[in-house]
Design a protein around this motif. Structure first.
Motif, short mmCIF file in Angstrom:
data_model
loop_
_atom_site.label_atom_id
_atom_site.label_comp_id
_atom_site.label_asym_id
_atom_site.label_seq_id
_atom_site.Cartn_x
_atom_site.Cartn_y
_atom_site.Cartn_z
N GLY A 218 6.95 8.61 -3.04
CA GLY A 218 6.04 7.62 -3.62
C GLY A 218 5.61 8.15 -4.97
O GLY A 218 4.99 9.20 -5.04
N SER B 88 9.86 4.94 -4.45
CA SER B 88 9.10 3.70 -4.36
C SER B 88 7.92 3.88 -5.32
O SER B 88 7.46 5.00 -5.52
CB SER B 88 8.50 3.51 -2.96
OG SER B 88 9.48 3.44 -1.97
N SER C 265 5.49 5.50 -0.54
CA SER C 265 6.72 4.98 0.07
C SER C 265 6.49 4.54 1.52
O SER C 265 7.32 3.84 2.09
CB SER C 265 7.82 6.03 0.02
OG SER C 265 7.46 7.14 0.80
N GLY D 269 6.96 0.36 1.39
CA GLY D 269 7.95 1.04 0.55
C GLY D 269 9.24 1.33 1.31
O GLY D 269 9.60 0.60 2.23
#
Lengths: 238, 238
Positions: free
Chosen positions: A8, A78, A82, A86
């Motif tokens: 992420g 993402s 995530s 995501g």
């Protein structure tokens, strides 16, 4: 032996990523992601292989990332976190023997909240208004129950061309449970290029100001505005 | 002219902090925080003034941070994200002319989720079980509505000596709406010293394994276990 990091990257700027996320990207030989998000980490891509695809190609992306991770160090990215709408779920569903590590990030509602003030300070929920994989009736049911429970509500994927009126309908559901002057915050492109912050109320809410890149946060019954800042009190006595 | 950064340091390790959070701490002349959290950033404290207080001294801490920020650069820290059950709300409520910037971080439920797998992949809510500032009846009402709405549920502050049985009662509420085999994840000290991950189900849930430093995440009706990993599917067709 390879490895797959599911990263992420946070709202978008390189400084909003955790150090662990940054190190995973630096260590990776291959970066996989949606074209638009790959651009956000452009500075970190030198000398790396990149596999990018357009929207709605999530399954292809995950399949490729898992394949490549068998003998390379790979990151699939993402924005935000995530694990919240995501790529983490899909990767874990599809994974077999591959080694996978999920690296968390600052999700979109938290980034938007920091720009609005402190709207998420008390019990809150996240609801995606995308009906691609969730029946609209279930989405509306969740909105109604969240409204009834006085949760602060964050709408992910609040509005797209294919469903321009869902957001209005969901706001109308919330209006039955909360006062007209309940603060509503809209943040477009939080902490990235094109950032825009709009403060409104349930009464004056204008859904045409919202697009797919926006986050909409609706306050609870105690949320108030102070100098254009949205505050949900935790309840401390001052 | 001073400034106050309200910094979410993430779950605890310095590598789980965003670069922006780290830079704010490095730039600050004074760091303010709860004693236990100050220890987590010890490496960054050299040459800085530190103002630390014990639990339940939040108002004192915020007052001092705001005062000091009139002519110094100050950071007040929360673990996780300062905007979710952290210090951001109180600071913004108390602030007058001081310059305040909220720097978001990885909140506790997101860190715990990354360790469990991807339990927060769909609509989800956060509920604090602390009744210090929220009536227990309202907490239970929220749990019931979240259970009815099939939200993934994250419990913050799930259990303390003063209210040892709230968690059990709330789990019992959820049991009326979800199957016995619904996965429940418990993470103690996510991404910090003493980390412990326990996977259970609604049926086998043992609240005595949970303390104040834990995060409890209850899956929705689609959440499943795979190789000891907790997955809430987003709904992609594979």
């Amino acid at each position: 032996m390879g490895k797959l990091y599911v990263v992420g990257i946070g709202p978008g700027g390189l400084q909003d990523m955790t150090l662990k996320a940054r190190r995973a990207l630096e260590e990776s030989e291959v970066i996989v992601g949606y074209t638009k998000y790959i651009k956000m980490v452009e500075e970190l891509l030198k000398g790396k292989e990149v596999f990018e695809t357009g929207m709605k190609k999530e399954v292809d992306r995950c399949k490729r990332a898992l394949e490549l991770s068998k003998d390379k160090v790979v990151s699939i990215i993402s924005t935000g976190d995530s694990g919240i709408y995501g790529m983490a779920g899909l990767i874990l569903e599809m994974k077999k023997e591959e080694i996978v590590e999920i690296i968390p990030g600052v999700t979109s509602s938290i980034a938007a909240a920091a720009l609005l003030g402190s709207p998420l300070m008390h019990d809150n929920c996240s609801i995606s208004l995308s009906d691609l994989m969730t029946p609209y009736d279930l989405i509306k049911k969740r909105v109604l129950l969240a409204a009834e429970g006085d949760f602060v509500i964050s709408f992910y994927n609040p509005r797209s061309k294919g469903r321009p009126y869902y957001l209005r309908e969901c706001i109308n559901i919330i209006r039955k449970y909360r006062k007209n002057n309940t603060p509503v915050g809209i943040v477009k492109n939080a902490m990235r290029e094109g950032e825009e912050i709009i403060i409104s109320t349930l009464k004056d809410f204008d859904e045409t100001k919202v697009d797919m890149m926006s986050m909409v946060i609706i306050g609870n019954s105690n949320t108030f505005m102070k100098d254009n800042i949205m505050i949900t009190p935790r309840g401390y006595k001052l």
